[in-house]
Design a protein around this motif. Sequence first.
Motif, short mmCIF file in Angstrom:
data_model
loop_
_atom_site.label_atom_id
_atom_site.label_comp_id
_atom_site.label_asym_id
_atom_site.label_seq_id
_atom_site.Cartn_x
_atom_site.Cartn_y
_atom_site.Cartn_z
N LEU A 12 3.01 16.96 0.19
CA LEU A 12 2.37 15.44 -0.39
C LEU A 12 1.36 14.88 -0.53
O LEU A 12 0.50 15.81 0.63
CB LEU A 12 3.40 14.55 0.90
N PRO A 13 1.18 14.36 -1.48
CA PRO A 13 0.15 14.41 -1.83
C PRO A 13 -1.31 13.85 -0.42
O PRO A 13 -0.88 12.37 -0.45
CB PRO A 13 -0.68 13.96 -3.41
N GLN A 14 -2.39 14.45 -0.39
CA GLN A 14 -3.55 13.57 -0.02
C GLN A 14 -3.67 12.34 -0.38
O GLN A 14 -4.30 11.58 0.50
CB GLN A 14 -4.09 14.84 0.68
N GLU A 15 -4.41 12.43 -1.57
CA GLU A 15 -5.15 11.46 -1.97
C GLU A 15 -4.48 9.80 -1.97
O GLU A 15 -3.36 9.73 -2.65
CB GLU A 15 -5.88 11.85 -3.48
N GLU A 16 -5.52 9.05 -2.13
CA GLU A 16 -4.72 7.08 -1.49
C GLU A 16 -5.26 6.93 -2.75
O GLU A 16 -6.39 7.10 -3.23
CB GLU A 16 -5.22 7.25 -0.31
N LEU A 17 -4.49 6.45 -3.91
CA LEU A 17 -4.44 5.87 -5.32
C LEU A 17 -4.67 4.67 -4.90
O LEU A 17 -4.88 3.99 -5.88
CB LEU A 17 -4.05 6.52 -6.01
N PHE A 18 -3.97 4.07 -3.91
CA PHE A 18 -4.13 2.60 -3.75
C PHE A 18 -4.75 2.98 -2.14
O PHE A 18 -4.22 2.73 -1.29
CB PHE A 18 -2.55 2.54 -3.76
N ALA A 19 -5.73 1.96 -2.28
CA ALA A 19 -6.66 2.49 -1.18
C ALA A 19 -6.38 1.13 -0.08
O ALA A 19 -6.34 -0.18 -0.28
CB ALA A 19 -7.90 2.55 -1.76
N SER A 20 -7.18 1.86 1.19
CA SER A 20 -6.74 0.55 2.20
C SER A 20 -7.77 -0.11 2.36
O SER A 20 -8.99 -0.25 1.88
CB SER A 20 -6.79 2.05 3.49
N GLY A 21 -8.27 -1.10 2.90
CA GLY A 21 -9.01 -2.54 2.80
C GLY A 21 -8.85 -3.73 1.96
O GLY A 21 -9.42 -4.51 1.74
N HIS A 22 -6.81 -3.59 1.70
CA HIS A 22 -6.50 -4.80 0.53
C HIS A 22 -6.29 -5.74 1.77
O HIS A 22 -6.37 -5.70 2.82
CB HIS A 22 -5.41 -4.12 0.24
N ARG A 23 -5.53 -6.96 1.55
CA ARG A 23 -5.58 -7.97 2.61
C ARG A 23 -3.95 -7.90 2.73
O ARG A 23 -3.29 -8.90 3.33
CB ARG A 23 -6.54 -8.92 1.78
N ALA A 24 -2.91 -7.11 2.76
CA ALA A 24 -2.08 -7.52 2.72
C ALA A 24 -1.70 -8.39 4.56
O ALA A 24 -2.66 -7.84 4.61
CB ALA A 24 -0.62 -6.43 2.99
N CYS A 25 -0.67 -9.08 4.37
CA CYS A 25 -0.28 -8.74 5.92
C CYS A 25 0.35 -7.43 6.73
O CYS A 25 0.84 -6.15 6.53
CB CYS A 25 1.26 -9.90 5.77
N VAL A 26 0.22 -8.23 8.09
CA VAL A 26 0.29 -6.57 8.82
C VAL A 26 1.23 -6.56 8.95
O VAL A 26 2.46 -7.02 8.95
CB VAL A 26 -0.10 -7.40 10.18
N GLY A 27 1.29 -4.61 8.73
CA GLY A 27 3.18 -4.68 8.91
C GLY A 27 4.17 -4.93 7.51
O GLY A 27 5.36 -4.55 7.25
N CYS A 28 3.26 -4.81 6.04
CA CYS A 28 3.82 -5.53 5.54
C CYS A 28 4.35 -3.40 4.33
O CYS A 28 3.71 -2.84 4.06
CB CYS A 28 2.53 -5.65 4.05
N GLY A 29 5.75 -4.43 4.28
CA GLY A 29 6.79 -2.73 3.25
C GLY A 29 6.01 -2.61 1.97
O GLY A 29 6.45 -1.82 1.57
N GLU A 30 5.82 -3.62 1.64
CA GLU A 30 5.77 -3.78 -0.62
C GLU A 30 3.88 -2.82 -0.04
O GLU A 30 4.25 -2.01 -0.92
CB GLU A 30 5.42 -4.90 -0.96
N ALA A 31 3.15 -3.99 0.71
CA ALA A 31 2.11 -1.99 0.68
C ALA A 31 2.17 -0.82 0.91
O ALA A 31 1.84 0.00 -0.29
CB ALA A 31 0.80 -2.49 1.61
N LEU A 32 3.51 -1.05 1.38
CA LEU A 32 3.33 0.64 1.89
C LEU A 32 4.16 0.93 0.37
O LEU A 32 3.97 2.64 0.19
CB LEU A 32 4.47 0.98 2.98
N ALA A 33 5.32 0.84 0.20
CA ALA A 33 5.47 1.18 -0.72
C ALA A 33 4.85 1.02 -2.21
O ALA A 33 5.10 2.32 -2.71
CB ALA A 33 6.96 -0.32 -1.64
N VAL A 34 3.72 0.63 -2.57
CA VAL A 34 2.92 0.59 -3.43
C VAL A 34 2.39 2.08 -3.22
O VAL A 34 1.71 3.50 -4.93
CB VAL A 34 1.86 -0.23 -3.91
#
Length: 308
Positions: A12-34
């Motif tokens: 599993l690649p360790q690098e996060e190319l979609f960084a944390s700190g965005h404003r998605a709702c808590v528990g957003c399944g779409e943010a996890l998918a992205v």
Amino acid sequence: MDKFTVFTPQLLPQEELFASGHRACVGCGEALAVRLVCKALGRDVVIVNATGCMEIVSSQIPRTSWKVPWIHTLFENTASVASGAEAGLKILRKKDRYSGGKVTVVAMAGDGGTSDIGLQALSGAMERGHNLLYVCYDNEAYMNTGVQRSSSTPLGASTTTSPAGEKSVGQFSWKKNMPAIAVAHNISYVATASPSYPFDLMDKVRKGVEATGTSYIHILSVCPTGWRCGSDMAVTLGRLAVETGVFPLYEVEDGKYKLSLDFPRLRPVRDYLKHQGRFRHLTDVIIDKIQDRVTDEYLKLRRKASED
């Protein structure tokens, strides 16, 4: 990472190319998918993102969560802009103005931007055979603008524009089968995926990248806000959708169907519906109707896979 890579916990690649700190709702399944899609894509990409939840939560000027080249475009023309980016890269190579490695063009949109307002542009891109990957994040309504119904909203779901009431069951029509529409365009690769099955999702992204021409991946993205479920339920509901047959995981390579997971016996759809407030009003009669439909569609899919 080569085309034969199969993702495992060790790879599993360790690098996060979609960084944390965005404003998605808590528990957003779409943010996890992205996040998972970006891990599978790597850095050599240009992402074209339609107006929607992910655009809103990730790109507040002067900050961004995207660590790769990213273009925001309108609801309706994501596939058109991606087609232009893909064609532009071809021209740059032809004129010897770019000699680097392969750059993958990826279009991303929600179900509204894909199966509704963006369908014309997507159909054109698939018909022309542009070499790009299109990813639909399906949270089954226009969540960003207030939980309005889309053609991807399932029968019986209560939304702000298909509210449940004394004379209304909620959404009045069956969910549009967008993967089947993609298959009908005779493109080389179509798949369904869920972040609840992360390695399956990432493997399919890699297959989509390596496929010739346009490829299409349809990802179920649980929305706790719009589905009115607990913020800790995204992964659980994603698994229940698969285990009940509501959202089967499969891929279609060059017209040949293959079930990614098959179950000798599906769980009752009630196990999936009961955790979501948008279905709380449903009667046993409607739930039985949904169950019959899900069972029938799953058996059809299984037959297609067995024929191939």
